[in-house]
Scaffold this active site. Structure first.
Site, short mmCIF file in Angstrom:
data_model
loop_
_atom_site.label_atom_id
_atom_site.label_comp_id
_atom_site.label_asym_id
_atom_site.label_seq_id
_atom_site.Cartn_x
_atom_site.Cartn_y
_atom_site.Cartn_z
N ASP A 241 50.42 36.61 37.19
CA ASP A 241 49.81 36.43 38.26
C ASP A 241 49.49 37.77 38.89
O ASP A 241 50.61 38.39 38.88
CB ASP A 241 50.08 35.37 39.15
CG ASP A 241 48.87 34.84 40.24
OD1 ASP A 241 47.73 35.50 39.89
OD2 ASP A 241 49.18 34.00 40.98
N HIS B 50 43.36 43.32 34.58
CA HIS B 50 43.69 42.50 33.33
C HIS B 50 43.95 43.31 32.11
O HIS B 50 44.91 43.05 31.29
CB HIS B 50 42.43 41.77 32.92
CG HIS B 50 42.16 40.55 33.80
ND1 HIS B 50 42.89 39.83 34.56
CD2 HIS B 50 40.75 40.25 34.48
CE1 HIS B 50 42.49 38.99 35.39
NE2 HIS B 50 41.29 39.22 35.33
N LEU C 106 60.53 35.82 16.41
CA LEU C 106 60.19 35.41 18.02
C LEU C 106 58.44 34.92 17.96
O LEU C 106 57.93 35.21 17.00
CB LEU C 106 59.78 36.76 18.51
CG LEU C 106 59.32 36.92 19.88
CD1 LEU C 106 59.75 36.15 20.92
CD2 LEU C 106 58.85 38.20 20.39
C1 FPP Z 1 46.05 36.18 36.50
O1 FPP Z 1 45.56 37.11 37.57
C2 FPP Z 1 45.57 36.41 35.24
C3 FPP Z 1 45.01 35.90 34.46
C4 FPP Z 1 44.17 34.60 34.67
C5 FPP Z 1 44.24 36.33 33.11
C6 FPP Z 1 45.33 37.02 32.38
C7 FPP Z 1 44.83 37.68 31.09
C8 FPP Z 1 45.25 38.78 30.65
C9 FPP Z 1 46.42 39.50 30.80
C10 FPP Z 1 44.40 38.98 29.26
C11 FPP Z 1 44.68 38.36 28.25
C12 FPP Z 1 45.13 38.98 27.12
C13 FPP Z 1 46.42 38.87 26.49
C14 FPP Z 1 46.72 39.78 25.41
C15 FPP Z 1 47.23 37.63 26.73
P1 FPP Z 1 44.72 36.86 38.63
O2 FPP Z 1 43.22 37.21 38.00
O3 FPP Z 1 44.57 35.67 39.03
O4 FPP Z 1 45.11 37.77 39.94
P2 FPP Z 1 44.82 37.75 41.55
O5 FPP Z 1 45.60 36.22 41.75
O6 FPP Z 1 45.53 38.80 42.10
O7 FPP Z 1 43.32 37.56 41.56
#
Ligand code: FPP
Length: 232
Positions: free
Chosen positions: A17, A34, A128
């Site tokens: 997050d 992201h 893994l």
């Molecule tokens: C949460 O941060 C993150 C997500 C909902 C998306 C996570 C996705 C990735 C890291 C890319 C996926 C790729 C791979 C290789 C797994 P948020 O957007 O909710 O952050 P915020 O709460 O600060 O808005």
């Protein structure tokens, strides 16, 4: 030599997050967060290999994330697509098994086939196991399991039978859950499976999560006493 923990989680689950806030704080569009989040995934996989964690599951896209803008959703799909394609050789070389949980039906066809292909290619590795939770929700996992049970015509079932119908049927239950960004909730991750998981909340935004934060979390886990409702 890597620090030798007396006890490490067999299955680590991560709620990544804070990508959006990481980007906004820097005056950048959310998808930059992201993008940096993917680098943190890559680093974390290496930490798992270094410290000997056998299973690591990343909450990459929840059943609730469809509420985000099309631009952000497409951005996340592109990152996933390029991440898996780019790491093709690397995962094979490192003998990392790739797996997913969640309902892939609404995902773009090419992304689905890249993923399914990769799961097939890496299925025999056991060093893994990396699982990406994609269009995953703990409630949805349970509802789909119950529907499968109804289809099979069972009148009543045991906990073991229910576990066998969940997306996580081939995974052990998570021992340790790390959530970054300071939020303290499970947000519909593996609800049934996390009944006895140890929880850890880090204030760091996911793109900044590094080895120092990772080992700090593992040191906390090392000291936790797990009783599963019994007496120690
Ligand atoms: C949460 O941060 C993150 C997500 C909902 C998306 C996570 C996705 C990735 C890291 C890319 C996926 C790729 C791979 C290789 C797994 P948020 O957007 O909710 O952050 P915020 O709460 O600060 O808005």
């Amino acid at each position: 030599m890597a620090y030798k923990f007396k006890k490490i989680p067999n299955h680590l689950a991560i709620i990544m997050d804070g990508n959006g806030r990481w980007a906004t704080k820097r005056g950048l569009p959310r998808n930059y967060g992201h993008k940096e989040g993917v680098n943190a995934v890559e680093r974390t996989i290496n930490y798992c290999l270094k410290y000997g964690i056998k299973y690591c599951t990343f909450f990459a896209f929840s059943t609730e994330n469809w509420k985000r803008s099309k631009e952000e959703i497409d951005g996340i799909f592109s990152l996933l697509r390029s991440y898996i394609t780019k790491n093709d050789d690397l995962f094979l070389k490192k003998e990392v098994k790739i797996n997913y949980i969640g309902e892939l039906t609404p995902f773009p066809d090419d992304l689905k086939s890249i993923l399914v292909n990769y799961v097939k290619k890496t299925k025999d590795f056991d060093k893994l196991t990396i699982t990406f939770a994609l269009n995953y929700g703990g409630r949805d996992d349970l509802v789909r399991a119950v529907n499968k049970i109804i289809e099979k015509g069972y009148k009543n079932i045991t906990e073991q039978q229910l576990l066998q119908e969940l997306d996580t049927k081939d995974l052990p239950e998570p021992d340790f859950v790390i959530r970054t960004s300071g939020e303290q909730r499970l947000s519909n991750f593996m609800l049934y499976q996390m009944a006895y998981s140890e929880l850890y909340f880090s204030k760091v935004y996911w793109p900044s999560f590094n080895e120092k934060h990772f080992t700090k979390a593992l040191k906390v886990y090392e000291k936790r006493k797990r009783r599963y409702g019994g007496l120690s």
